[in-house]
Scaffold this active site. Structure first.
Site, PDB file in Angstrom:
ATOM      1  N   ASP A   1       0.847  -1.190   0.000  1.00  0.00           N
ATOM      2  CA  ASP A   1       0.000   0.000   0.000  1.00  0.00           C
ATOM      3  C   ASP A   1       0.885   1.243   0.000  1.00  0.00           C
ATOM      4  O   ASP A   1       1.576   1.528   0.987  1.00  0.00           O
ATOM      5  CB  ASP A   1      -0.919   0.012   1.223  1.00  0.00           C
ATOM      6  CG  ASP A   1      -1.828   1.236   1.220  1.00  0.00           C
ATOM      7  OD1 ASP A   1      -2.718   1.310   0.359  1.00  0.00           O
ATOM      8  OD2 ASP A   1      -1.613   2.141   2.060  1.00  0.00           O
TER       9      ASP A   1
ATOM     10  N   TYR B   1       3.485  10.003   0.102  1.00  0.00           N
ATOM     11  CA  TYR B   1       4.440   9.500   1.082  1.00  0.00           C
ATOM     12  C   TYR B   1       5.872   9.873   0.721  1.00  0.00           C
ATOM     13  O   TYR B   1       6.758   9.885   1.570  1.00  0.00           O
ATOM     14  CB  TYR B   1       4.340   7.979   1.218  1.00  0.00           C
ATOM     15  CG  TYR B   1       3.000   7.468   1.693  1.00  0.00           C
ATOM     16  CD1 TYR B   1       2.033   8.312   2.226  1.00  0.00           C
ATOM     17  CD2 TYR B   1       2.692   6.124   1.600  1.00  0.00           C
ATOM     18  CE1 TYR B   1       0.809   7.834   2.641  1.00  0.00           C
ATOM     19  CE2 TYR B   1       1.469   5.623   2.017  1.00  0.00           C
ATOM     20  CZ  TYR B   1       0.523   6.487   2.539  1.00  0.00           C
ATOM     21  OH  TYR B   1      -0.686   5.998   2.945  1.00  0.00           O
TER      22      TYR B   1
ATOM     23  N   LYS C   1      -1.852   6.115  -4.640  1.00  0.00           N
ATOM     24  CA  LYS C   1      -2.948   7.075  -4.518  1.00  0.00           C
ATOM     25  C   LYS C   1      -2.559   8.440  -5.087  1.00  0.00           C
ATOM     26  O   LYS C   1      -1.385   8.810  -5.065  1.00  0.00           O
ATOM     27  CB  LYS C   1      -3.340   7.242  -3.039  1.00  0.00           C
ATOM     28  CG  LYS C   1      -3.494   5.923  -2.284  1.00  0.00           C
ATOM     29  CD  LYS C   1      -3.764   6.164  -0.809  1.00  0.00           C
ATOM     30  CE  LYS C   1      -3.633   4.875  -0.017  1.00  0.00           C
ATOM     31  NZ  LYS C   1      -2.232   4.464   0.170  1.00  0.00           N
TER      32      LYS C   1
ATOM     33  N   HIS D   1      -6.977   9.714  -2.800  1.00  0.00           N
ATOM     34  CA  HIS D   1      -6.551   9.607  -1.406  1.00  0.00           C
ATOM     35  C   HIS D   1      -7.533  10.248  -0.429  1.00  0.00           C
ATOM     36  O   HIS D   1      -7.773   9.719   0.663  1.00  0.00           O
ATOM     37  CB  HIS D   1      -5.165  10.250  -1.255  1.00  0.00           C
ATOM     38  CG  HIS D   1      -4.341   9.681  -0.153  1.00  0.00           C
ATOM     39  ND1 HIS D   1      -2.969   9.599  -0.205  1.00  0.00           N
ATOM     40  CD2 HIS D   1      -4.679   9.151   1.039  1.00  0.00           C
ATOM     41  CE1 HIS D   1      -2.497   9.062   0.910  1.00  0.00           C
ATOM     42  NE2 HIS D   1      -3.522   8.783   1.682  1.00  0.00           N
TER      43      HIS D   1
END
Length: 393
Positions: free
Chosen positions: A122, A127, A157, A190
């Protein structure tokens, strides 16, 4: 998975319900509990109008839809779900969010997870570590010829400021480049919040230090979703879905979606079971996916309670012979959805993949905790300047 910081620059492109079980193509004319052990493929059908015993029940989330769970063995590695488009997804994913500045942490964690047996990663553009995920994946596949790219389910995402149609495409192509893959198995929106962007593809921040909201795309996400659908048409993404969406948002999306979302990734744990939204997703054949399935180290503001300090949850762990994390993940799987544990500690990465099947007594004990708690730990309203869940205030 959630994140707590603001923008980051990028450098590159069971109540009792009637039911019936089907096992090995034979009808079993009785009602039974799904746990504790299901050794092979089992289908839970829509409830039948038959008499049933209150002592044996199927969790209510399961009777909403034809739901196939493959559990060839009692390990997390064997459990898969079939999404509404026919794509199979491992029931246990590995969360890749890493603390900002922890260079190399993601590579080491993902490498360990793949070695242990995780086959579901994931990720997220926001990030800022998809390059490390890609490096770890490349190196693992190079030294493990028995595992192919198609054996790894990759989710990533699109972040809030990339909701404009042309930016949705830019986002997935940037993720593909960083992950060093040709397609994404699951691409998610997201958050149901659109923001403005700067020329360098960072989030535009207002004078108040919060995101500059794109009101038009937040109120009407259809242009964003049409761009998501085109990614499936172009075979850049096998599946598309959402994260952090509410029932109202999903109802709006389902009215115009040509390609239905396969997943809604949301916060779920015993202190926030999110039951109404979980039930809605199952009813509409959307797979709930639990981020923060182990809860949070934070305290419940009104009581000071913590998930890891809860006496009932710890009693279940002690008598079952498993650690608390394993108990919480088992509870999530037995409710019927995907769980996404995250850790950078090798022993915990291993332990979180050794998920048991709870006895009915232990499952009900965790359910009892869930029925008496409703604390959301992840809310980025102070970052966004927009509250997805105003009813929590």
């Amino acid at each position: 998975m959630p994140v707590e910081q603001q923008s980051r620059p990028r450098s590159s492109c069971p109540d009792s319900v009637p039911g019936q079980l089907v096992r090995q193509n034979r009808w079993v004319h009785e009602t039974r509990a799904i746990p504790p052990i299901i050794p092979d493929t089992l289908c839970v059908t829509h409830p039948l109008p038959t008499t049933h015993s209150k002592s044996h029940s199927i969790p209510p989330y399961l009777h909403h839809r034809l739901f196939t769970i493959t559990m060839a063995a009692e390990t997390a590695a064997s459990r898969t779900y079939t999404l509404n488009n026919g794509v199979k997804v491992p029931a246990v994913g590995f969360g890749t969010f890493a603390n900002e500045g922890a260079k190399g942490e993601t590579y080491n964690a993902v490498a360990k997870a793949l070695e242990v047996g995780y086959r579901h990663l994931d990720c997220a553009w926001f990030y800022g570590n998809e390059d490390e995920v890609g490096d770890a994946l490349r190196d693992f596949l190079a030294k493990t010829p028995s595992v192919k790219r198609e054996d790894i389910f990759i989710c990533t995402k699109v972040w809030n400021h990339l909701h404009a149609p042309e930016d949705v495409e830019w986002s997935i192509k940037d993720s593909l480049a960083n992950l060093r893959v040709d397609y994404i198995d699951l691409f998610l929106v997201h958050w149901p919040v659109a923001a403005e962007k700067n020329a360098d593809h960072t989030v535009k921040i207002g004078p108040d230090g919060k995101y500059v909201i794109n009101k038009a795309l937040t109120e009407n996400p259809e242009p964003t979703w049409r761009a998501m659908e085109r990614l499936v048409d172009a075979r850049l993404a096998r599946s598309i879905g959402v994260s952090n969406w509410t029932i109202a948002g999903l109802e709006q999306l389902l009215q115009f979606a040509r390609i239905k979302p396969v997943v809604n990734q949301i916060e779920i744990h015993p202190f926030f079971p999110n039951t109404e939204l979980v039930d809605f997703c199952f009813k509409h054949d959307i797979m709930p996916t639990a981020y923060s399935p182990l809860g949070s180290q934070n305290q419940v503001p009104t009581t000071g309670e913590t998930v890891r300090g809860d006496p009932t949850l710890n009693a279940v762990a002690k008598r079952s012979g498993h650690n608390l994390g394993q108990v919480l993940l088992a509870w999530g799987l037995q409710r019927g959805y995907i769980v996404l544990p995250k850790s950078s500690t090798p022993s915990r990465i291993e332990g979180n993949f050794q998920i048991p099947t709870l006895s009915q007594e232990d499952f009900e004990a965790v359910q009892a905790v869930a029925r008496t708690h409703r604390t959301r730990f992840v809310n980025m309203k102070d970052t966004f300047g927009y509250d997805v869940w105003p009813e929590d205030s």
